[in-house]
Design a protein around this motif. Structure first.
Motif, PDB file in Angstrom:
ATOM      1  N   LEU A 258      -5.956  20.765 -64.634  1.00 57.84           N
ATOM      2  CA  LEU A 258      -4.719  21.544 -64.638  1.00 57.84           C
ATOM      3  C   LEU A 258      -3.685  20.712 -63.891  1.00 57.84           C
TER       4      LEU A 258
ATOM      5  N   MET B 120       0.231  27.795 -59.702  1.00 55.53           N
ATOM      6  CA  MET B 120       0.400  29.101 -60.334  1.00 55.53           C
ATOM      7  C   MET B 120      -0.909  29.892 -60.342  1.00 55.53           C
ATOM      8  N   MET B 121      -2.025  29.184 -60.376  1.00 53.66           N
ATOM      9  CA  MET B 121      -3.308  29.878 -60.290  1.00 53.66           C
ATOM     10  C   MET B 121      -3.455  30.555 -58.931  1.00 53.66           C
TER      11      MET B 121
ATOM     12  N   SER C  95      -4.103  29.633 -68.675  1.00 50.94           N
ATOM     13  CA  SER C  95      -4.381  28.774 -67.515  1.00 50.94           C
ATOM     14  C   SER C  95      -5.600  29.280 -66.769  1.00 50.94           C
ATOM     15  N   ALA C  96      -5.704  30.617 -66.652  1.00 51.87           N
ATOM     16  CA  ALA C  96      -6.857  31.183 -65.958  1.00 51.87           C
ATOM     17  C   ALA C  96      -8.139  30.854 -66.709  1.00 51.87           C
TER      18      ALA C  96
ATOM     19  N   PHE D 266      -2.117  33.902 -59.074  1.00 49.83           N
ATOM     20  CA  PHE D 266      -2.592  34.627 -60.258  1.00 49.83           C
ATOM     21  C   PHE D 266      -2.526  36.139 -60.099  1.00 49.83           C
TER      22      PHE D 266
ATOM     23  N   ARG E 214      -0.237  32.372 -68.758  1.00 49.76           N
ATOM     24  CA  ARG E 214      -0.922  32.455 -67.485  1.00 49.76           C
ATOM     25  C   ARG E 214      -2.405  32.740 -67.688  1.00 49.76           C
ATOM     26  N   PHE E 215      -2.685  33.628 -68.645  1.00 49.58           N
ATOM     27  CA  PHE E 215      -4.090  33.949 -68.890  1.00 49.58           C
ATOM     28  C   PHE E 215      -4.835  32.721 -69.417  1.00 49.58           C
TER      29      PHE E 215
ATOM     30  N   GLU F 261       0.364  23.997 -62.503  1.00 47.16           N
ATOM     31  CA  GLU F 261      -0.561  25.033 -62.982  1.00 47.16           C
ATOM     32  C   GLU F 261      -1.548  25.444 -61.889  1.00 47.16           C
TER      33      GLU F 261
END
Lengths: 398, 213, 304
Positions: free
Chosen positions: B70, B77-78, C178-179, B81, C175-176, B74
């Motif tokens: 990532l 940003m995690m 990335s998760a 979350f 975002r999901f 990113e």
């Protein structure tokens, strides 16, 4: 004048009873075997379930009918189901159980030539040997190898291949696309047909599809560039409907700019609906007769019975061998019934000798096995897809 | 074991003494066989990790555990979350990037391509993105050059001054005790010593076993 | 040349089907590092669901309600049903084994695959069933020069590409997504972020399985058939495509699928259909010898 005649009849009946009692050496009880089992073997699940499932239903029906008529002198025949899944290894494991149980007197099946060839030595070397009557194994080696256990009610590849080739040539074939489905049965048959075509100087192009293939565009493009006027597909069945649909999508219209000859599995009227009519006009040969397609009241009664037992539309999934499976079961059961009973036991050796010598009454008429175990005069039938049925055209030979 | 608001508390001990397991019990990835975990006056023993993160607990795991494929952005940003306040997240993003300018330069780079020190910054910045009130740090000095270790501990102190309670697990006892107000020493899963940083530094047993005096 | 281009078109259409299914293998492998051997059969179930909807709503080659609506329902039922099936499989068969020996879920997966095939064969049909495509989509054949393709084949290709782009956007731009990637790279660290890993895995299974369901619908409209064994061979091919592309890599699965389709078509068209698979697997071995991680995969050392 009437009285003496009746007296004579009674006297004859008395003699008959006495003779009967005499031969069994004391009462009907010893004439009744303790336990009789036969096995149904075939690919009832797995990639070839489409031919196996209907055959199994037919065998179950045959055993039920036989038992309803009294079984073997009053003993009900028990059917054991061996689902070999088109695998010789699985077959060997299943058969081992039957070999060691002397009350298992015979097998209806195996259905696939490859399974027979991969497991027959075990059946032959058992003591006593375990006989089988196949309803569909067509490879020549099944009965050409001298095994006393081997019988089949269907015709052989070496009868079908040349007959198929001759039929196409008689219909004016110029260039033939020959296809097989990569199985012992289908490759051997396609080889026979291709050789017979080449012997008559008909150019061929050969292609194979693996079981489970659903996209045929590559082959169809090849058929276009080869300019074939006939397509010959030796197949157990499941590939036919998508294949001919895709031919139509690609402008190969059966009966117009191309002809199609299929084999056993493709003698199946459900292909017409499943291909949305693309199969209309196609031909198929079968190494067994279709009870729905032959004349004869026994066959017609059987079709009625099958539909009553499994549903009005059950013929659409009965597969090509629902007739021969019933026929094979009839021969085996009758051979068992004719075998002597000693101390409540029937020997497989006697069943084998009765299979070899007796003439059996089946839904297709009288049946007798020759010295190899083939049916004398086992025919190849040509069918054509018309409307929503496969209609018998004629019986053919090479 | 207890950690009060605003403190820096360190947990010391040798290899396999149970330090990391303790930390995982706090964040919730390990459930205790016995005992309970309390936070902010509530028992959280049966809370799952995401609930704990939402309540303000964050972790900078051992060996950093950044997401290698990532990007830096990113990864950050995690960290955020569990949050949904877009404007605030952007503000926090600016804030951590100001704090660690290297991350700003490398925001589009994959995490796994950065040096160990940069990854440690990223792991810390990522934890901060959840706006923690209670930050757990597992071996922050591991694998770092001495000068970076020093920087690291300065950062920890700065964070503490902004009001974040800090719980730090360390092998480097001297360094940890230098910034901590109190400490615990674990041995085979048991607390064998506890006290203020000063008293631990003076303790002869401690000196012999962990401080190399 | 015409034949070559025609085989290329055939290959791209078949390849886009492989790619849609390959995506599922790769998504699930990426997250769990496990081979969902049952994925090909999820595709099969999707095709049967679509066939079932069509059978209910089409009689005598006429749709009871507008054909477009029938197709829409087929898509919804097949994607939703396959998606839920995937979620159910994960929940029942894989989750209890998540921390077990890596071989255990693989064997369970083979069991699930056999179960699905047998269940459909016994309870639905041992023979192929019809998808009445004549009543649902125009059976137009497109001509371009000497090249032809059925409209449904082009539809398969276009929709597959659109879905792949959408999936790519979902995984790389949301975002999901990335998760999901974070979970794939380091599951425990993802939990530290407050990511509900169980949910991510469920969504992954749902998305992967729904795509397989859609592949089943598209296949049914293209070739008008569904049978219980259709997922077996296709599953193996799709898995091969995923490995060629680099398992775990989404773009790799797309390219791998298209490549495999074209390769197969050309090998069958110009060498031999009898040895078609031999050449395809030869290609796989060659790729793996030169790039063990697949065409787009991460170098293996990177995983450490």
């Amino acid at each position: 004048m009437a009285q003496p005649r009746i007296l004579v009849l009674i006297a004859m009946a008395g003699i008959g009873l006495a003779a009967c009692g005499g031969s069994t050496g004391g009462g009907a009880a010893t004439n009744k075997p303790d336990k009789v089992q036969i096995a149904a073997e075939g690919p009832f699940t797995g990639d070839q379930a489409s031919i196996g499932a209907g055959a199994l239903k037919a065998i179950q029906l045959a055993v039920k009918d036989f038992n309803a008529a009294g079984g073997v002198n009053g003993t009900q025949v028990q059917l054991v189901i061996w689902d070999d899944q088109h695998s010789a290894q699985v077959a060997q494991t299943l058969q081992a159980a039957g070999i060691s149980d002397p009350t298992v007197l015979g097998i209806v099946g195996p259905m696939n030539s490859g399974v027979v060839l991969g497991s027959v030595t075990g059946l032959q070397s058992a003591t006593p040997p375990l006989p089988f009557v196949s309803e569909s194994a067509s490879n020549v080696k099944v009965t050409d190898s001298g095994w006393s256990v081997a019988h089949r009610v269907n015709a052989r590849d070496d009868a079908q291949g040349p007959a198929d080739a001759k039929f196409m040539i008689d219909q004016g074939a110029k260039k033939v696309e020959v296809m097989d489905a990569k199985s012992d049965y289908s490759t051997a048959l396609a080889d026979q047909t291709e050789a017979a075509l080449k012997a008559k100087n008909i150019p061929t192009q050969r292609d194979s599809v693996k079981a489970g293939t659903t996209d045929f565009s590559t082959i169809i493009t090849k058929i276009h560039s080869f300019n074939a006027d006939w397509v010959y597909f030796a197949d157990e069945g499941p590939e036919a409907a998508p294949f001919v649909s895709q031919m139509k999508q690609s402008n190969l219209n059966i009966g117009q700019n191309i002809n199609f000859l299929g084999t056993d599995g493709e003698e199946d009227s459900s292909i017409i609906t499943k291909s949305q009519g693309a199969y209309d006009g196609a031909y198929a040969t079968n190494i067994t007769a279709d009870p729905a397609g032959v004349s004869g009241s026994a066959a017609a009664a059987y079709v009625t019975e099958y539909k009553a037992a499994y549903g009005a539309d059950s013929l659409s999934s009965a597969g090509p061998f629902y007739g021969s499976a019933y026929e094979a079961a009839q021969t085996l059961l009758q051979a068992i019934k004719s075998s002597p009973v000693n101390n409540g036991k029937i020997s497989r050796t006697d069943v084998i000798s009765h299979l070899a010598s007796d003439t059996f009454t089946t839904i297709f008429g009288s049946v007798k096995f020759n010295s190899k175990g083939d049916v004398a005069g086992g025919g190849i039938y040509v069918y054509q897809a018309k409307g929503n049925a496969m209609v018998v055209l004629k019986q053919v030979s090479g | 074991m207890e950690i009060r608001r605003g403190e820096i508390v360190c947990l010391l001990g040798g290899n396999a003494s149970g330090k990391s397991t303790t930390m995982k019990t706090v964040i919730g990835s390990v459930r205790p066989a016995k005992g309970s975990v309390w936070y902010d006056g509530q028992e959280i023993t049966n809370w799952n990790t995401s609930r704990r993160v939402a309540a303000g607990i964050a972790i900078v795991p051992e060996a950093r555990r950044i997401f290698p494929r990532l990007t830096v952005l990113e990864n950050l940003m995690m960290g955020a979350f569990i949050r949904n306040d877009k404007a605030e997240i952007d503000a926090d993003l600016d804030r951590v990037m100001d704090m660690f300018p290297r991350l700003k330069e490398r925001r589009a780079q994959k995490g796994g391509t950065m040096s160990g020190g940069e990854q440690q910054m990223l792991a810390m910045a990522r934890a901060l993105m959840s706006r923690p009130r209670f930050l757990c740090m597992d071996e922050p000095s591991m694998g770092l050059a001495p000068v970076l270790v020093e920087q690291q501990f300065e950062t920890i102190q700065q964070l503490n001054q902004t009001g974040i309670t800090i719980f730090v697990v360390e092998q480097n006892a001297r360094m940890a005790l230098a910034i901590a107000s109190r400490g615990y020493v674990l041995q085979s899963g048991r607390v064998v010593l506890a006290g203020t940083a000063g008293s631990l530094l003076e303790n002869p047993q401690m000196q012999r076993a962990y401080l190399g005096i | 040349m015409g034949t070559f281009l025609q085989q290329l078109i055939n290959g791209l259409e078949l390849g886009s089907l492989y790619a849609l299914v390959a995506l599922g293998y790769t998504l699930i492998y990426g997250i769990l590092e496990m081979l969902n051997f049952a994925h090909g059969d999820v595709y099969m179930v999707g095709a049967f669901l679509a066939a079932g909807v069509a059978a209910l709503l089409v009689h005598n080659e006429l749709a009871v309600i507008p054909a477009g609506l029938v197709v829409g329902l087929m898509v919804v039922v097949a994607m939703g049903g396959a998606g839920l099936l995937g979620v159910g499989i994960e929940r029942v068969a894989y989750r209890p084994l998540r921390n077990a020996n890596r071989l255990a879920p693989l064997i369970t997966a083979i069991g699930v695959s056999l179960f699905l095939e047998s269940a459909v064969q016994v309870w639905v049909s041992p023979a192929p069933v019809l998808v009445p495509s004549n009543a649902l989509v125009p059976q137009t054949v497109l001509h371009l020069g000497g090249l032809t393709t059925p409209l449904t084949g082009l539809m398969l290709f276009v929709i597959a590409i659109v879905l792949m782009i959408a999936l790519d956007a979902f995984v790389f731009r949301t975002r999901f997504g990335s998760a999901m990637r974070a979970t794939a790279q380091d599951r425990e660290a993802a939990t530290f972020m407050g990511i509900d890993v169980d949910r991510v895995i469920l969504v992954t299974f749902f998305v992967a399985s729904a795509l397989a369901g859609m592949a089943g619908v598209l296949f049914g409209l293209w070739h008008a058939t569904a049978d219980f064994f259709m997922g077996y061979l296709l599953g193996i091919k799709a898995f091969t495509a995923a490995v060629i592309g680099g398992i775990g890599n989404i773009r790799g699965a797309m390219i791998g699928g298209l490549l495999l389709g074209v390769l197969e078509s050309l090998a069958g068209g110009f060498i031999s259909t009898q040895f078609q698979d031999t050449f395809v697997f030869l290609a796989l071995i060659t790729v793996l010898l030169i790039r063990p991680q697949g065409l787009f995969g991460q170098p293996l050392t990177d995983r450490a």
